[in-house]
Design a protein around this motif. Sequence first.
Motif, PDB file in Angstrom:
ATOM      1  N   ASN A 331      23.486  93.612  52.816  1.00  0.00           N
ATOM      2  CA  ASN A 331      24.026  92.957  54.012  1.00  0.00           C
ATOM      3  C   ASN A 331      24.384  94.013  55.049  1.00  0.00           C
ATOM      4  O   ASN A 331      25.012  95.030  54.733  1.00  0.00           O
ATOM      5  CB  ASN A 331      25.266  92.152  53.663  1.00  0.00           C
ATOM      6  N   LYS A 332      24.007  93.758  56.285  1.00  0.00           N
ATOM      7  CA  LYS A 332      24.284  94.713  57.353  1.00  0.00           C
ATOM      8  C   LYS A 332      25.688  94.474  57.905  1.00  0.00           C
ATOM      9  O   LYS A 332      26.126  93.323  58.062  1.00  0.00           O
ATOM     10  CB  LYS A 332      23.251  94.571  58.461  1.00  0.00           C
ATOM     11  N   PRO A 334      27.042  94.479  60.900  1.00  0.00           N
ATOM     12  CA  PRO A 334      27.210  93.522  62.001  1.00  0.00           C
ATOM     13  C   PRO A 334      27.162  92.062  61.529  1.00  0.00           C
ATOM     14  O   PRO A 334      27.907  91.215  62.018  1.00  0.00           O
ATOM     15  CB  PRO A 334      26.036  93.843  62.930  1.00  0.00           C
ATOM     16  N   GLU A 335      26.271  91.783  60.562  1.00  0.00           N
ATOM     17  CA  GLU A 335      26.181  90.425  60.018  1.00  0.00           C
ATOM     18  C   GLU A 335      27.471  90.041  59.298  1.00  0.00           C
ATOM     19  O   GLU A 335      27.967  88.906  59.399  1.00  0.00           O
ATOM     20  CB  GLU A 335      25.001  90.349  59.055  1.00  0.00           C
ATOM     21  N   ALA A 338      30.116  89.231  61.796  1.00  0.00           N
ATOM     22  CA  ALA A 338      29.861  87.916  62.390  1.00  0.00           C
ATOM     23  C   ALA A 338      30.386  86.811  61.481  1.00  0.00           C
ATOM     24  O   ALA A 338      31.009  85.847  61.943  1.00  0.00           O
ATOM     25  CB  ALA A 338      28.365  87.740  62.639  1.00  0.00           C
ATOM     26  N   GLN A 339      30.140  86.946  60.189  1.00  0.00           N
ATOM     27  CA  GLN A 339      30.624  85.939  59.239  1.00  0.00           C
ATOM     28  C   GLN A 339      32.148  85.980  59.122  1.00  0.00           C
ATOM     29  O   GLN A 339      32.799  84.930  59.021  1.00  0.00           O
ATOM     30  CB  GLN A 339      29.983  86.165  57.873  1.00  0.00           C
ATOM     31  N   ARG A 392      19.666  83.093  56.810  1.00  0.00           N
ATOM     32  CA  ARG A 392      19.538  84.503  57.202  1.00  0.00           C
ATOM     33  C   ARG A 392      19.484  85.434  55.995  1.00  0.00           C
ATOM     34  O   ARG A 392      19.116  86.603  56.131  1.00  0.00           O
ATOM     35  CB  ARG A 392      20.697  84.881  58.137  1.00  0.00           C
ATOM     36  N   SER A 591      27.624  96.857  68.313  1.00  0.00           N
ATOM     37  CA  SER A 591      26.605  96.586  67.314  1.00  0.00           C
ATOM     38  C   SER A 591      26.731  95.201  66.692  1.00  0.00           C
ATOM     39  O   SER A 591      25.773  94.684  66.105  1.00  0.00           O
ATOM     40  CB  SER A 591      26.671  97.645  66.201  1.00  0.00           C
ATOM     41  N   ALA A 592      27.921  94.574  66.822  1.00  0.00           N
ATOM     42  CA  ALA A 592      28.141  93.273  66.185  1.00  0.00           C
ATOM     43  C   ALA A 592      27.910  92.103  67.131  1.00  0.00           C
ATOM     44  O   ALA A 592      27.791  90.964  66.674  1.00  0.00           O
ATOM     45  CB  ALA A 592      29.561  93.207  65.624  1.00  0.00           C
ATOM     46  N   ARG A 594      25.345  91.035  68.957  1.00  0.00           N
ATOM     47  CA  ARG A 594      24.110  90.262  68.791  1.00  0.00           C
ATOM     48  C   ARG A 594      24.146  89.438  67.508  1.00  0.00           C
ATOM     49  O   ARG A 594      23.653  88.318  67.460  1.00  0.00           O
ATOM     50  CB  ARG A 594      22.907  91.190  68.785  1.00  0.00           C
ATOM     51  N   ALA A 595      24.766  89.993  66.467  1.00  0.00           N
ATOM     52  CA  ALA A 595      24.787  89.283  65.179  1.00  0.00           C
ATOM     53  C   ALA A 595      25.697  88.066  65.211  1.00  0.00           C
ATOM     54  O   ALA A 595      25.467  87.098  64.466  1.00  0.00           O
ATOM     55  CB  ALA A 595      25.225  90.240  64.077  1.00  0.00           C
ATOM     56  N   TYR A 599      26.009  82.682  64.674  1.00  0.00           N
ATOM     57  CA  TYR A 599      27.115  82.016  63.981  1.00  0.00           C
ATOM     58  C   TYR A 599      27.998  81.249  64.961  1.00  0.00           C
ATOM     59  O   TYR A 599      28.535  80.185  64.619  1.00  0.00           O
ATOM     60  CB  TYR A 599      27.923  83.043  63.190  1.00  0.00           C
TER      61      TYR A 599
END
Length: 621
Positions: A331-332, A334-335, A338-339, A392, A591-592, A594-595, A599
Amino acid sequence: MTTATQDPAIDGVTENEFARPASPFMRPVEFIAAMLMLSVIALLLTGVISRYVVNLPIIWIEEAASIAFIWLAMLGSAIAIDRNEHLRLTLFLQFLSPRIRAVTEATALVAAAAFLIALIPVAFEYTYEESFITSAALHIPNSWRVAAIPTGFVLMLALLALHAIRECRIADLLIGVLIVAAATGILWAASPLFIAIGNLSLGIFLVLLVAVCLVAGVPIAFCFGIGTLSYLAFATHVPPFVMVGRMDEGMSGVILLSVPVFVMLGCVLDQTGMGKVIIDFLGSILGHVKAGMSYVLLTSLFIVSGISGSKVSDMATVAPALFPEMKRRGNKPPEMIAQLATGAAMADTVPPSIVLIVLGSVAGISIADLFASGFVVALVLLLSLMALARFRARHESMDGVKRANLKTVGQLLVIAAPALILPFIIRGSVTSGIATATEVSTIAVIYGLVIGAILYGGITYSQIYRMLVETAAMSGAILLILGTALSMAWAITQAGVGEVLAQFAVSMPGGAISFIVLSIAIFLVLGCVLEGLPALVLMSPLMFPIAADLGIHAVHYAMIIVVAMNIGLMAPPLGIGFYLACRIGNVAPDSAIRAVWPYIGALLIGLAIISAVPWISLSVI
């Protein structure tokens, strides 16, 4: 819990290590505040025992708790200033040169101090007038209670002066004094014009002036206070005395007694590790599937928020426990942020949400109904986020991931069970009418302390003391915002804006549907700028009567605006909750960004479903 930060977007919300150390003369104040918090819990617990155990209610307990509560709020507000824990927007300050920023911050301090200087004589006058009123149960002058207001103002003024001396250059402070004095002089000279133009002056003081203060980094509570006081002083014939009365009313609601107690419960959750055992258990049953750790993260936020009632506490508990394993699975960051951010966005609809408690108090809605509805609404949002997370994660690597055996799951369930049942005790007790939110909050704190001490590693007296002081500071910051925002809402209502809005809403094509769409847009924007409580407290007295006239159920409308506000809170580039999540997860906001948008989109879909189907909000009340 809510504390100070050096984040470029927001002050007032991250870990304790960023807060200033306490001033030496504030230590006795912190001790008094801690004892007041302890007294509130003891009084409420005594009330619960007398009512439900011995069936002999003690009539003066609620009154005594109310006195302790307002003193706790005002001293807590002072402690929050000393610790730099008042919420303020600093996003725009980062674009200024160091020299201009220093002058701007000095001016913000002077403006806050000027507000207190103007209100202190009025607060003492208000206290004197209240001395002629005797309390119903204790038969003591009401001035014993409201004396907390001038005392808190004087303490805050002293601390602002101390902070200015320590942090600002004399030249910057002098410039700030000149700017504030010049602005005050111009407003005073233009006072006849402001009075002549009537309600148009509302836009100058309660929109433009408040916005300028926000951009300058003035704490949000003071922004509302400065705007309201300036409007009353320069655009009306209403004495400022009325504002102190509205602030007293806004900070003294009996139902608000549960706010500091639930804040205390969030501290207990952090210190005892109750949140981590819940996460470990969820990981054992969900961690072996694709998007499993995302499911665990989102579900943990759903459950943990039912214990702490605080988005900050939720994210700070969940992120450190899950992020390392999520990174190992590919898992990246930024993703993950986002979560984390959007998962926390549903926290204000999961009981025991402090926002729902305050909203119920302000709008006159049953807390039990809000709690029952909020749980179902949060489930819809949870499913929306989980569906997107699964899509995703379709390429997620599961190499080396093993399913936990039943023995391990069982062992973790036994360990987590005492913590898992707490949110259901809270929800069940309030929604079934067994106990009020205030009573349940007290029981939950005692339960958390006992269970934490026996099963989860214990808790020391020094930790309890720090939690009491932290609770006082956070509660004071919340309640000062509530008091000034309610006084501002009162001024807007008295000016007849509510009637104008109602006429506009009725004249809009589409009726209730158009009003719901307009409300969503308003609270999305306000959520970005003002954070949750200020936006709700400010707008609820205006919007709920219109919703009622259009036939929209109060609970359904409450769910819509709370969800919209939370989405705005997490939406970049202004959403302050998004920056908080980045700070906790140690990920650069750039960096976060866009991710997080997919959501945010999932939450908007969930909001559209909730808005279009009232049954979701109303089926359980």
